[in-house]
Design a protein around this motif. Sequence first.
Motif, PDB file in Angstrom:
ATOM      1  N   THR A  94      37.449  27.062  -3.478  1.00 12.83           N
ATOM      2  CA  THR A  94      37.896  28.078  -2.531  1.00 12.83           C
ATOM      3  C   THR A  94      37.315  27.712  -1.181  1.00 12.83           C
ATOM      4  OG1 THR A  94      35.961  29.399  -3.112  1.00 12.83           O
ATOM      5  CG2 THR A  94      38.021  29.921  -4.240  1.00 12.83           C
ATOM      6  N   GLN A  95      37.921  28.192  -0.118  1.00 15.43           N
ATOM      7  CA  GLN A  95      37.363  27.942   1.201  1.00 15.43           C
ATOM      8  C   GLN A  95      37.850  29.012   2.166  1.00 15.43           C
ATOM      9  OE1 GLN A  95      39.105  23.989   1.943  1.00 15.43           O
ATOM     10  NE2 GLN A  95      40.214  24.875   3.671  1.00 15.43           N
ATOM     11  N   VAL A  96      37.117  29.121   3.273  1.00 19.04           N
ATOM     12  CA  VAL A  96      37.475  30.102   4.294  1.00 19.04           C
ATOM     13  C   VAL A  96      38.702  29.613   5.048  1.00 19.04           C
ATOM     14  CG1 VAL A  96      36.717  31.284   6.376  1.00 19.04           C
ATOM     15  CG2 VAL A  96      35.094  30.841   4.546  1.00 19.04           C
ATOM     16  N   THR A  97      39.742  30.434   5.111  1.00 16.50           N
ATOM     17  CA  THR A  97      40.919  30.084   5.907  1.00 16.50           C
ATOM     18  C   THR A  97      40.863  30.757   7.273  1.00 16.50           C
ATOM     19  OG1 THR A  97      42.147  31.891   4.857  1.00 16.50           O
ATOM     20  CG2 THR A  97      42.373  29.696   3.901  1.00 16.50           C
ATOM     21  N   SER A  98      40.025  31.776   7.414  1.00 16.66           N
ATOM     22  CA  SER A  98      39.809  32.431   8.707  1.00 16.66           C
ATOM     23  C   SER A  98      38.346  32.239   9.097  1.00 16.66           C
ATOM     24  CB  SER A  98      40.129  33.927   8.604  1.00 16.66           C
ATOM     25  OG  SER A  98      41.502  34.145   8.416  1.00 16.66           O
ATOM     26  N   LYS A 132      32.604  33.956   5.261  1.00 19.66           N
ATOM     27  CA  LYS A 132      32.185  32.743   4.564  1.00 19.66           C
ATOM     28  C   LYS A 132      31.123  33.027   3.511  1.00 19.66           C
ATOM     29  CE  LYS A 132      28.354  31.291   7.556  1.00 19.66           C
ATOM     30  NZ  LYS A 132      28.132  32.639   8.097  1.00 19.66           N
ATOM     31  N   ASP A 133      30.499  34.211   3.578  1.00 19.03           N
ATOM     32  CA  ASP A 133      29.426  34.549   2.641  1.00 19.03           C
ATOM     33  C   ASP A 133      29.909  35.359   1.443  1.00 19.03           C
ATOM     34  OD1 ASP A 133      27.217  33.349   4.028  1.00 19.03           O
ATOM     35  OD2 ASP A 133      27.393  34.935   5.525  1.00 19.03           O
ATOM     36  N   GLU A 154      25.357  38.113   4.124  1.00 20.57           N
ATOM     37  CA  GLU A 154      25.823  38.126   2.727  1.00 20.57           C
ATOM     38  C   GLU A 154      26.061  39.552   2.247  1.00 20.57           C
ATOM     39  OE1 GLU A 154      23.856  34.061   0.834  1.00 20.57           O
ATOM     40  OE2 GLU A 154      22.661  35.903   0.890  1.00 20.57           O
ATOM     41  N   ILE A 155      25.200  40.474   2.632  1.00 20.56           N
ATOM     42  CA  ILE A 155      25.381  41.873   2.239  1.00 20.56           C
ATOM     43  C   ILE A 155      26.689  42.414   2.816  1.00 20.56           C
ATOM     44  CG2 ILE A 155      24.480  44.220   2.437  1.00 20.56           C
ATOM     45  CD1 ILE A 155      21.655  42.988   2.539  1.00 20.56           C
ATOM     46  N   VAL A 156      26.897  42.196   4.108  1.00 23.03           N
ATOM     47  CA  VAL A 156      28.101  42.713   4.761  1.00 23.03           C
ATOM     48  C   VAL A 156      29.354  42.056   4.185  1.00 23.03           C
ATOM     49  CG1 VAL A 156      29.341  42.896   6.947  1.00 23.03           C
ATOM     50  CG2 VAL A 156      26.868  43.271   6.891  1.00 23.03           C
TER      51      VAL A 156
END
Length: 412
Positions: free
Chosen positions: A79-83, A90-91, A237-239
């Motif tokens: 998987t990867q960030v597209t935005s 990303k987290d 990471e929490i958010v």
Amino acid sequence: MNAFQNNVGGSLAGAGEAHWDGGSIVPSILGTGTNDPYPIYDRLRKTEPVYRDASGVWLISSHEIIVRILQNSDEAFRTQVTSKHPACLKDMILLQGPASHERLRKLMAPLFCAEAVAELQAFVVREVAALLAPLANLPQFNLAEVALALPIRTICRMLGIPLEQSLVWLRASAPAMQLMGSLLLTDTERAHLEEGTQRFVEMLEAYIDSVDLHASPDHPVSRFLRLEQDGEMSRSEIVGNFLFLFVTGFVTTTVSIGNVVALALKDRSIWQSWRTDRSSIRSTVRELMRYDTAAHAIIRYAARDVELHGCKIKGGDKILLLLGAANRDPHEFESPHEIDPNRKEGRSLTFGMGSHACIGRMLSLMQIEVLVGALVERMPELVIDEEKSKRCQNGRVHGYRDLWLMHSKRNN
């Protein structure tokens, strides 16, 4: 031209030379229409289970191949960030490699342990009763409203968000939901959704900041603040994972409720079996979710050049794993186009599988089972108004925007 060709604008050629006249088929199966994608899935599986769409996206329709990708022991598919914005995306646990994913999953697991789900079940039972009470005397009602309200209120309860603010949070989360779930976005549309998602992120950040760890040590957020203090989890990471939990906590459950109830009301033998034996609800719900899954696809990207089923996939290529197709693969399920509440064979991919299987699957199933049980008990003569209830696509998610139900004894 037959109905199948009408829907997609062409036909699929033989294996090794597959093409679709008229361009990309992705909008026909994962767009915004009302087409039934299952005939397309059948044709793909039979002729080209690894298919390069005209858009450049790879469509995987074989259960066996999808399982192989999801197991992904050598990380060939990721998987990867597209935005790129907001940064906290990303987290999300969904996008992590094995080590980080395992760490975050352990930190978030207490939210979904048996004790936590049991506590939430008591809440869900009360909420279902309250949501259904005003509907009992109506000649018609839209179950989609209940199907949305229940999981939204449940996720708010789980995260400690005041229930009276649930609709505010629902509206605020809409851009994030679209950003995470849409496959066909222009740069302008993506930028607009990123802006909306950033506002939701700021709302989450303000909410987390509002919790006083010392004054409210038992607040659901406080546990994560302690993890942050101990260096086990960053604020980003929490958010990011609160955002992920909020959006995924209601979308699949909401759509699955509509799909399950609609199928049962169209096949009265299922509804009658529930009336006779409430204990059959659990197994039948799982089978109905296999037969008509809410989430029809998940995205992966090739981490490097790789060969799959004789096809050469280049590093960076987007791959759509068609869960809807896999859940009706005859190589995995006998008579896959039939509903069998007693089905024993086959592994349903409704909630994914392996290390990335949906962490909240038991919570989702519990809510569906409680609501179905209450409907059967309190409104046993329900029927569906099929003219007003249309199943449609919303990107990767397929279900009912509106599901109008009637009390049959009052309409005879």
